[in-house]
Design a protein around this motif. Structure first.
Motif, PDB file in Angstrom:
ATOM      1  N   THR A  55       0.804  -1.228   0.000  1.00 40.66           N
ATOM      2  CA  THR A  55       0.000   0.000   0.000  1.00 40.66           C
ATOM      3  C   THR A  55       0.833   1.273   0.000  1.00 40.66           C
ATOM      4  OG1 THR A  55      -0.142   0.163   2.427  1.00 40.66           O
ATOM      5  CG2 THR A  55      -1.772  -1.230   1.311  1.00 40.66           C
ATOM      6  N   GLY A  56       2.151   1.156   0.091  1.00 36.70           N
ATOM      7  CA  GLY A  56       2.971   2.360   0.189  1.00 36.70           C
ATOM      8  C   GLY A  56       4.366   2.158  -0.351  1.00 36.70           C
ATOM      9  N   ASP A  57       5.240   3.083  -0.046  1.00 36.70           N
ATOM     10  CA  ASP A  57       6.641   3.038  -0.461  1.00 36.70           C
ATOM     11  C   ASP A  57       7.530   2.986   0.771  1.00 36.70           C
ATOM     12  OD1 ASP A  57       6.329   3.316  -3.369  1.00 36.70           O
ATOM     13  OD2 ASP A  57       5.555   5.306  -2.877  1.00 36.70           O
ATOM     14  N   THR A  58       8.742   2.503   0.594  1.00 31.67           N
ATOM     15  CA  THR A  58       9.674   2.401   1.716  1.00 31.67           C
ATOM     16  C   THR A  58      10.854   3.331   1.507  1.00 31.67           C
ATOM     17  OG1 THR A  58      10.903   0.564   0.689  1.00 31.67           O
ATOM     18  CG2 THR A  58       9.045   0.001   2.122  1.00 31.67           C
ATOM     19  N   ILE A  59      11.409   3.807   2.634  1.00 32.63           N
ATOM     20  CA  ILE A  59      12.622   4.608   2.593  1.00 32.63           C
ATOM     21  C   ILE A  59      13.612   4.011   3.586  1.00 32.63           C
ATOM     22  CG2 ILE A  59      11.453   6.716   1.865  1.00 32.63           C
ATOM     23  CD1 ILE A  59      11.620   7.686   4.753  1.00 32.63           C
ATOM     24  N   THR A  60      14.884   4.085   3.256  1.00 34.39           N
ATOM     25  CA  THR A  60      15.921   3.527   4.122  1.00 34.39           C
ATOM     26  C   THR A  60      16.719   4.593   4.849  1.00 34.39           C
ATOM     27  OG1 THR A  60      17.451   3.437   2.252  1.00 34.39           O
ATOM     28  CG2 THR A  60      16.163   1.453   2.717  1.00 34.39           C
ATOM     29  N   LEU A  72       8.072   2.342   6.289  1.00 31.14           N
ATOM     30  CA  LEU A  72       7.013   2.248   5.294  1.00 31.14           C
ATOM     31  C   LEU A  72       6.177   3.515   5.336  1.00 31.14           C
ATOM     32  CD1 LEU A  72       5.249   0.695   3.223  1.00 31.14           C
ATOM     33  CD2 LEU A  72       3.963  -0.216   5.193  1.00 31.14           C
ATOM     34  N   ILE A  73       6.080   4.198   4.207  1.00 32.03           N
ATOM     35  CA  ILE A  73       5.244   5.387   4.107  1.00 32.03           C
ATOM     36  C   ILE A  73       3.896   4.954   3.542  1.00 32.03           C
ATOM     37  CG2 ILE A  73       4.996   7.692   3.140  1.00 32.03           C
ATOM     38  CD1 ILE A  73       7.323   7.411   5.073  1.00 32.03           C
ATOM     39  N   THR A  74       2.916   4.919   4.407  1.00 33.12           N
ATOM     40  CA  THR A  74       1.551   4.571   4.006  1.00 33.12           C
ATOM     41  C   THR A  74       0.601   5.234   4.993  1.00 33.12           C
ATOM     42  OG1 THR A  74       0.102   2.732   3.346  1.00 33.12           O
ATOM     43  CG2 THR A  74       1.332   2.449   5.386  1.00 33.12           C
ATOM     44  N   PRO A  75      -0.554   5.674   4.554  1.00 32.54           N
ATOM     45  CA  PRO A  75      -1.457   6.383   5.479  1.00 32.54           C
ATOM     46  C   PRO A  75      -2.026   5.462   6.552  1.00 32.54           C
ATOM     47  CG  PRO A  75      -2.487   6.085   3.321  1.00 32.54           C
ATOM     48  CD  PRO A  75      -1.057   5.671   3.162  1.00 32.54           C
ATOM     49  N   GLN A  76      -2.348   6.053   7.670  1.00 30.49           N
ATOM     50  CA  GLN A  76      -2.883   5.314   8.808  1.00 30.49           C
ATOM     51  C   GLN A  76      -4.139   4.533   8.439  1.00 30.49           C
ATOM     52  OE1 GLN A  76      -3.238   7.551  12.503  1.00 30.49           O
ATOM     53  NE2 GLN A  76      -5.250   6.657  12.874  1.00 30.49           N
ATOM     54  N   TYR A  77      -4.945   5.074   7.521  1.00 30.90           N
ATOM     55  CA  TYR A  77      -6.183   4.377   7.198  1.00 30.90           C
ATOM     56  C   TYR A  77      -5.936   3.019   6.546  1.00 30.90           C
ATOM     57  CZ  TYR A  77      -5.644   6.716   2.584  1.00 30.90           C
ATOM     58  OH  TYR A  77      -5.174   7.194   1.389  1.00 30.90           O
ATOM     59  N   PHE A  82       1.553   9.571  -0.556  1.00 32.77           N
ATOM     60  CA  PHE A  82       0.674   8.451  -0.241  1.00 32.77           C
ATOM     61  C   PHE A  82       0.653   7.425  -1.372  1.00 32.77           C
ATOM     62  CE2 PHE A  82      -2.229  10.972   2.861  1.00 32.77           C
ATOM     63  CZ  PHE A  82      -1.296  10.772   3.862  1.00 32.77           C
ATOM     64  N   GLY A  83       1.323   7.725  -2.482  1.00 39.69           N
ATOM     65  CA  GLY A  83       1.420   6.766  -3.571  1.00 39.69           C
ATOM     66  C   GLY A  83       0.227   6.738  -4.505  1.00 39.69           C
ATOM     67  N   ASP A  84      -0.801   7.552  -4.234  1.00 38.27           N
ATOM     68  CA  ASP A  84      -2.001   7.552  -5.072  1.00 38.27           C
ATOM     69  C   ASP A  84      -2.264   8.919  -5.699  1.00 38.27           C
ATOM     70  OD1 ASP A  84      -2.693   8.967  -2.833  1.00 38.27           O
ATOM     71  OD2 ASP A  84      -4.470   7.780  -2.327  1.00 38.27           O
TER      72      ASP A  84
END
Length: 501
Positions: free
Chosen positions: A92-97, A120-125, A234-236
């Motif tokens: 559901t999202g993207d990752t950063i290191t 992981l960058i993804t919204p709480q919902y 949010f990737g969308d």
């Protein structure tokens, strides 16, 4: 309209029927108040363990796409992995290191000793969606538009007064109640606990926007002069913007428009990336507060009801989920009459110090980031330099921000592993966190020890994939309960009996 009235009447009737349940039934039930991530994970864990759970939520049922949290750290992903949800959430999202906390202080997440060496960058919902689905599948009873208006407890249980959408107040009795109902917790207020603390940032802005220009990074963060801003994808096609302007610290109800968001972003990041079409604008303040206790009798607090702090490091939602993971298996054991003495007290003993540490670390980051005095600016530069060049300091900072570095107190003379987070070690049958998906203790042995069957499905016995000789008993929340070198069958059975009750 008539259909809604019928739904409300049905909900009220259900509550009234359940309120008349006799003591034999209610002493095996738990009510969780609050359907955010903390409440959802806790309710799902309890239901999966066979406990009758009702989740009470003041709001109507809906999935909000306007939630504040957007980052899921490694330890939370490990907990979700132990529930079979992590891999789905990753889609559901993207990752950063790399995580930059302010201009010259960054953490290299790729070195984390975890299956999830990233943020992981993804919204709480998205987190809530998976946890709600799991809770429903496990049998949690949801009661929406239900507001807690009173609470009383005695030695046998808790009476919770709840007002439904139709205005009727019914009383529901349960063995235990958990307040996971946020920083304005009605449960915390009902048990008379203070929420002492201070405001760290007087005026933060939040916005969900679209951008004409795509930032280079999934997470863009910087501070300059008197402004700070962060942009997360949010990737969308939507982006979350957070920021503050020291020159314009106003009350939460002051009007906020997109022009102000653009101005803050330009000052902090050098560009507003062509922001447009804001679907949400909000202004809030950030506090540091912690309840003095997480347990009062048969009532517990978790998540934001127990502690709130600055958004620095993105630790809020993650800390609450760790509270839930710690409390769930303990409450299940208590409800089923299998809790060793002191087990429920260990929730506060273990989680309150962690909450205090998160308040200190996140508050310290904010104060350094906002430093104006030359001495504080010098301290910020020094902290950045030390973290960059000292591996031990970098590891400690990583452990605090991501949650994997916290350990719980161990008895005097215990094995060095006792109380520490169990990494996702390789077993002959697979991985440890796959073995934890049953919600049981996992005993990892080097020998041929077999479970004598005394624990009624509450213990899984596994073997090391390699030649390691340590015997380790891992709790359902992924922390080591007991460990020993060269343990025999009698020693193992004694330890298992002591921890499983």
């Amino acid at each position: 309209m008539a259909g809604k009235r019928r739904q409300q009447e049905t909900a009220t009737q259900r509550w009234q029927q359940e309120a008349t349940m006799n003591g034999t039934a209610t002493h095996r039930t738990v009510i969780v108040v609050g359907s955010g991530p903390t409440g959802l994970l806790l309710a799902g864990d309890l239901a999966a363990a066979g406990v009758a759970v009702t989740l009470v939520e003041k709001r109507p049922r809906k999935t909000s796409n306007l939630s504040r949290a957007f980052g899921v750290h490694a330890r939370t992903l490990e907990q979700l992995d132990a529930r079979g949800l992590a891999d789905e959430l990753l889609t559901t999202g993207d990752t950063i290191t790399g995580l930059r906390l302010f201009r010259r202080l960054s953490l290299d997440l790729s070195t984390l000793p975890s299956r999830f060496p990233f943020l992981l960058i993804t919204p709480q919902y998205e987190v809530e969606r998976l946890l709600e689905r799991r809770a429903r599948e496990a049998g949690v009873d949801f009661a929406y538009e239900s507001e807690v208006v009173g609470l009383r407890q005695d030695d046998e249980g808790v009476d919770l007064d709840v007002r439904g959408a139709d205005g009727a107040v019914v009383t529901r009795r349960a063995a235990y109640v958990v307040g996971a109902d946020g920083h304005r917790s009605a449960v915390r207020e009902a048990i008379g606990l203070d929420f002492p603390g201070v405001s760290v940032i007087k005026s933060l802005i939040l916005a969900d926007v679209r951008l004409a220009e795509k930032p280079e990074d999934v997470l863009t963060v910087n501070g300059r002069d008197d402004a700070f801003a962060m942009i997360a994808s949010f990737g969308d096609g939507w982006y979350r913007v957070m920021g503050w302007n020291r020159r314009n610290e106003v009350f939460d109800d002051a009007p906020l428009d997109l022009d102000e968001v653009k101005e803050i972003t330009r000052r902090a990041l050098g560009s507003d990336y062509g922001m447009h079409d804001a679907r949400w604008l909000s202004r809030f303040h950030s506090d540091e507060r912690q309840a003095p206790h997480y347990r009062v009798g048969r009532v517990f607090l978790a998540g934001d009801a127990a502690h709130i702090h600055s958004p620095a490091g993105g630790q809020g939602m993650n800390t609450g989920l760790q509270d839930a993971a710690n409390l769930g298996w303990k409450l299940a054991a208590a409800v089923r009459g299998r809790a060793p003495e002191g087990l429920l007290d260990s929730y506060e003993a273990e989680r309150h110090p962690v909450g205090r540490a998160v308040l200190r670390s996140s508050g310290g980051l904010v104060r350094l980031a906002r430093a104006r005095h030359p001495l504080l600016r010098t301290a910020r530069a020094l902290v950045s330099a030390i973290v960059d060049v000292a591996p031990s300091v970098q590891r400690k900072a990583l452990g605090q921000v991501t949650g994997i570095g916290y350990a719980y107190p161990a008895p005097r003379g215990a094995h060095r592993l006792t109380g520490t987070r169990a990494p996702d070690v390789a077993l002959k049958s697979g991985r440890l966190y796959e073995a934890l998906r049953g919600g049981r203790f996992v005993l990892i042995t080097p020998g041929t020890y077999e479970d004598p069957g005394l624990h009624e499905g509450r213990l899984t016995v596994e073997r090391w994939a390699g030649d390691r000789r340590t015997t380790v008993l891992v709790r359902p929340d992924g922390y080591v309960a007991w460990a020993a070198e060269g343990a025999d069958a009698a020693g193992i059975e004694a330890a298992v009996a002591r921890h499983l009750g």
